[in-house]
Every structure is written in structure tokens, then in C-alpha cells.
Design a protein around this motif. Structure first.
Motif, PDB file in Angstrom:
ATOM      1  N   GLY A  42      72.601  72.252  67.217  1.00 28.64           N
ATOM      2  CA  GLY A  42      72.630  73.606  66.671  1.00 28.64           C
ATOM      3  C   GLY A  42      71.494  73.784  65.680  1.00 28.64           C
ATOM      4  N   LYS A  43      71.556  74.887  64.964  1.00 27.64           N
ATOM      5  CA  LYS A  43      70.525  75.168  63.986  1.00 27.64           C
ATOM      6  C   LYS A  43      71.153  75.183  62.608  1.00 27.64           C
ATOM      7  CE  LYS A  43      68.223  78.550  65.974  1.00 27.64           C
ATOM      8  NZ  LYS A  43      67.429  79.767  66.199  1.00 27.64           N
ATOM      9  N   VAL A  44      70.386  74.838  61.605  1.00 27.19           N
ATOM     10  CA  VAL A  44      70.883  75.011  60.243  1.00 27.19           C
ATOM     11  C   VAL A  44      69.840  75.841  59.498  1.00 27.19           C
ATOM     12  CG1 VAL A  44      70.046  72.711  59.595  1.00 27.19           C
ATOM     13  CG2 VAL A  44      71.700  73.841  58.141  1.00 27.19           C
ATOM     14  N   TYR A  46      68.749  77.290  55.873  1.00 23.16           N
ATOM     15  CA  TYR A  46      68.935  77.181  54.430  1.00 23.16           C
ATOM     16  C   TYR A  46      68.452  78.474  53.811  1.00 23.16           C
ATOM     17  CZ  TYR A  46      69.311  72.220  55.503  1.00 23.16           C
ATOM     18  OH  TYR A  46      69.697  71.013  56.027  1.00 23.16           O
ATOM     19  N   ASP A  48      68.144  80.688  50.239  1.00 23.62           N
ATOM     20  CA  ASP A  48      68.269  80.827  48.789  1.00 23.62           C
ATOM     21  C   ASP A  48      68.320  82.306  48.480  1.00 23.62           C
ATOM     22  OD1 ASP A  48      68.056  78.164  48.544  1.00 23.62           O
ATOM     23  OD2 ASP A  48      66.156  78.133  47.464  1.00 23.62           O
ATOM     24  N   GLY A  88      63.937  75.142  49.189  1.00 24.29           N
ATOM     25  CA  GLY A  88      62.564  74.666  49.139  1.00 24.29           C
ATOM     26  C   GLY A  88      62.409  73.238  48.643  1.00 24.29           C
TER      27      GLY A  88
ATOM     28  N   LYS B  11      65.603  68.770  58.509  1.00 27.45           N
ATOM     29  CA  LYS B  11      64.991  69.895  57.805  1.00 27.45           C
ATOM     30  C   LYS B  11      63.493  69.687  57.663  1.00 27.45           C
ATOM     31  CE  LYS B  11      65.604  72.116  53.310  1.00 27.45           C
ATOM     32  NZ  LYS B  11      66.264  72.000  52.010  1.00 27.45           N
ATOM     33  N   ARG B  13      60.023  69.257  55.957  1.00 28.53           N
ATOM     34  CA  ARG B  13      59.716  68.830  54.590  1.00 28.53           C
ATOM     35  C   ARG B  13      59.184  69.999  53.764  1.00 28.53           C
ATOM     36  NH1 ARG B  13      57.843  62.658  54.100  1.00 28.53           N
ATOM     37  NH2 ARG B  13      60.041  62.148  53.893  1.00 28.53           N
ATOM     38  N   PRO B  14      59.429  69.974  52.458  1.00 27.35           N
ATOM     39  CA  PRO B  14      59.078  71.086  51.565  1.00 27.35           C
ATOM     40  C   PRO B  14      57.653  71.603  51.655  1.00 27.35           C
ATOM     41  CG  PRO B  14      60.434  69.523  50.412  1.00 27.35           C
ATOM     42  CD  PRO B  14      60.131  68.909  51.736  1.00 27.35           C
ATOM     43  N   GLU B  20      59.381  79.785  61.559  1.00 25.13           N
ATOM     44  CA  GLU B  20      60.658  80.377  61.960  1.00 25.13           C
ATOM     45  C   GLU B  20      61.418  80.879  60.724  1.00 25.13           C
ATOM     46  OE1 GLU B  20      62.984  77.760  64.388  1.00 25.13           O
ATOM     47  OE2 GLU B  20      64.488  79.295  64.845  1.00 25.13           O
ATOM     48  N   ILE B  24      62.447  84.795  59.773  1.00 23.21           N
ATOM     49  CA  ILE B  24      63.814  85.198  59.432  1.00 23.21           C
ATOM     50  C   ILE B  24      63.829  85.862  58.052  1.00 23.21           C
ATOM     51  CG2 ILE B  24      66.132  84.335  58.902  1.00 23.21           C
ATOM     52  CD1 ILE B  24      65.746  82.256  61.095  1.00 23.21           C
ATOM     53  N   GLU B  38      64.197  82.487  49.715  1.00 22.20           N
ATOM     54  CA  GLU B  38      63.554  81.559  50.632  1.00 22.20           C
ATOM     55  C   GLU B  38      64.480  81.243  51.796  1.00 22.20           C
ATOM     56  OE1 GLU B  38      61.904  78.018  48.859  1.00 22.20           O
ATOM     57  OE2 GLU B  38      60.761  77.626  50.680  1.00 22.20           O
ATOM     58  N   VAL B  39      63.870  81.013  52.946  1.00 20.74           N
ATOM     59  CA  VAL B  39      64.632  80.637  54.141  1.00 20.74           C
ATOM     60  C   VAL B  39      63.899  79.484  54.811  1.00 20.74           C
ATOM     61  CG1 VAL B  39      65.516  81.411  56.373  1.00 20.74           C
ATOM     62  CG2 VAL B  39      65.402  83.030  54.487  1.00 20.74           C
ATOM     63  N   ARG B  40      64.628  78.433  55.125  1.00 18.32           N
ATOM     64  CA  ARG B  40      64.052  77.308  55.861  1.00 18.32           C
ATOM     65  C   ARG B  40      64.975  77.040  57.043  1.00 18.32           C
ATOM     66  NH1 ARG B  40      59.154  75.488  54.267  1.00 18.32           N
ATOM     67  NH2 ARG B  40      59.580  73.273  54.487  1.00 18.32           N
ATOM     68  N   VAL B  41      64.392  76.715  58.173  1.00 17.84           N
ATOM     69  CA  VAL B  41      65.213  76.480  59.356  1.00 17.84           C
ATOM     70  C   VAL B  41      65.099  75.031  59.794  1.00 17.84           C
ATOM     71  CG1 VAL B  41      65.612  77.131  61.757  1.00 17.84           C
ATOM     72  CG2 VAL B  41      64.943  78.854  60.095  1.00 17.84           C
ATOM     73  N   GLY B  42      66.231  74.414  60.001  1.00 18.85           N
ATOM     74  CA  GLY B  42      66.248  73.044  60.493  1.00 18.85           C
ATOM     75  C   GLY B  42      67.173  72.926  61.683  1.00 18.85           C
ATOM     76  N   LYS B  43      67.444  71.702  62.071  1.00 23.35           N
ATOM     77  CA  LYS B  43      68.319  71.476  63.202  1.00 23.35           C
ATOM     78  C   LYS B  43      69.552  70.748  62.712  1.00 23.35           C
ATOM     79  CE  LYS B  43      65.403  70.115  66.382  1.00 23.35           C
ATOM     80  NZ  LYS B  43      64.804  69.453  67.560  1.00 23.35           N
TER      81      LYS B  43
END
Lengths: 95, 95
Positions: A42-44, A46, A48, A88, B11, B13-14, B20, B24, B38-43
Motif C-alpha cells: 500500500g501507500k503511506v 505523511y 504535516d 520532513g 519513506k 529520505r528527507p 508525488e 498531492i 508538507e506531504v511525503r509519500v512512501g510505501k
């Protein structure tokens, strides 16, 4: 307003095929990890954001999921607080 | 041997760009969610496996991450137990 770090997990629904999960499952098995029963990918996301309270932040993220982040036909989602891990910042690979 | 359900979060890295996540972020802002910082996308990879203990299961998943699941140059990973949520089971979209 406080800054909250949320974690949105988006997962393919149980009935659906998950080709990426299957590929990983096969790769793990061919590398000798035969004890693996199932793999789903799936996707995660994050996020803020600034909000009045934890409840308001969670509600906002849930609204985002309903509106654009998750596909209600094929995915389930789960919103939780990512305490102490801003989107971040480095989480640190486990070493 | 017991069956354990693990959750592996991967995730970017910073320092790295996350196109992506940026896409979003912009989408959320143009829909009126201006409070997003802030938005970060991981798996997230859900793995069900048989192991002797919780520690052994976590160790196995960590070894998998080092070997093939995560890219050490661009990604951080985190292994945790997904208590009561087998990889194949419905988590249930929050309603």
C-alpha cells in the motif's frame, strides 16, 4: 494552532489482486524466505498540518482521504498520528 | 511457529525530492486545505510470516528491507508489528 504529523496508510482492499505484493512475495520466496504467507503493498502518506487539536487534524486528514487520497472502490485507509516524526524529518533506517 | 503480521514503512529520505508528495500537497492546497505544511509519500508493505517469536519476525523483516525492499541510498524504513491486522484482512475504511 499546533503542527501535527499524520500518517495515512492506504491499502488495496482484500478481494483485489495486488500484483506488486505478489511480485515481492515471489522474490522473497526465491531468496529463501519461505515462511512468508502473504504480502500486500500500500501507500503511506505523511502529512504535516496546522490544526486546533489532534481530533481536528485527524478529521481533516480523513476528509482528504475521502476526497482525493484514497479510491473508495479499491482501497481502505487508516489515519493515525505519527508522533514525533514530522513528515520532513529523518526517521532513521534501523541499523 | 506463530503467524505474525508486520508492517514495513518505506519513506523517501528527507533531502530527496518527492514529486508525488509535492503533487498531492498542491492538490490539497488548491482544494482549500491551506494548513498543510508538507506531504511525503512512501510505501507500506504488509507481510504475514511464520516465526518463532515477535523478535525473530521483526529481524526477518529487517533483513528483507536491507536485502531487497528498501533502497539504502534513497529510502528509510521502519518495521513494526501490525497487531490484529493480517495482511489479507480488511482493515476497514474509517467511516
Amino acid at each position: 494552532m499546533t503542527r501535527y504529523s499524520l500518517e495515512v496508510r492506504i491499502k488495496p482492499r482484500p478481494g483485489l489482486l495486488d500484483p506488486e505484493g505478489k511480485a515481492i512475495h515471489h522474490a522473497l520466496q526465491s531468496l529463501g524466505w519461505g515462511a512468508v504467507d502473504e504480502v500486500r503493498v500500500g501507500k503511506v502518506i505523511y502529512i504535516d498540518l496546522e490544526a486546533e487539536s489532534e481530533a481536528a487534524a485527524t478529521e481533516t486528514a480523513t476528509a482528504m482521504c475521502r476526497k482525493i487520497l484514497a479510491n473508495p472502490v479499491t482501497e481502505d485507509f487508516q489515519v493515525s498520528m505519527a508522533v514525533g516524526v514530522p513528515a520532513g524529518k529523518l526517521e532513521g533506517a534501523q541499523s
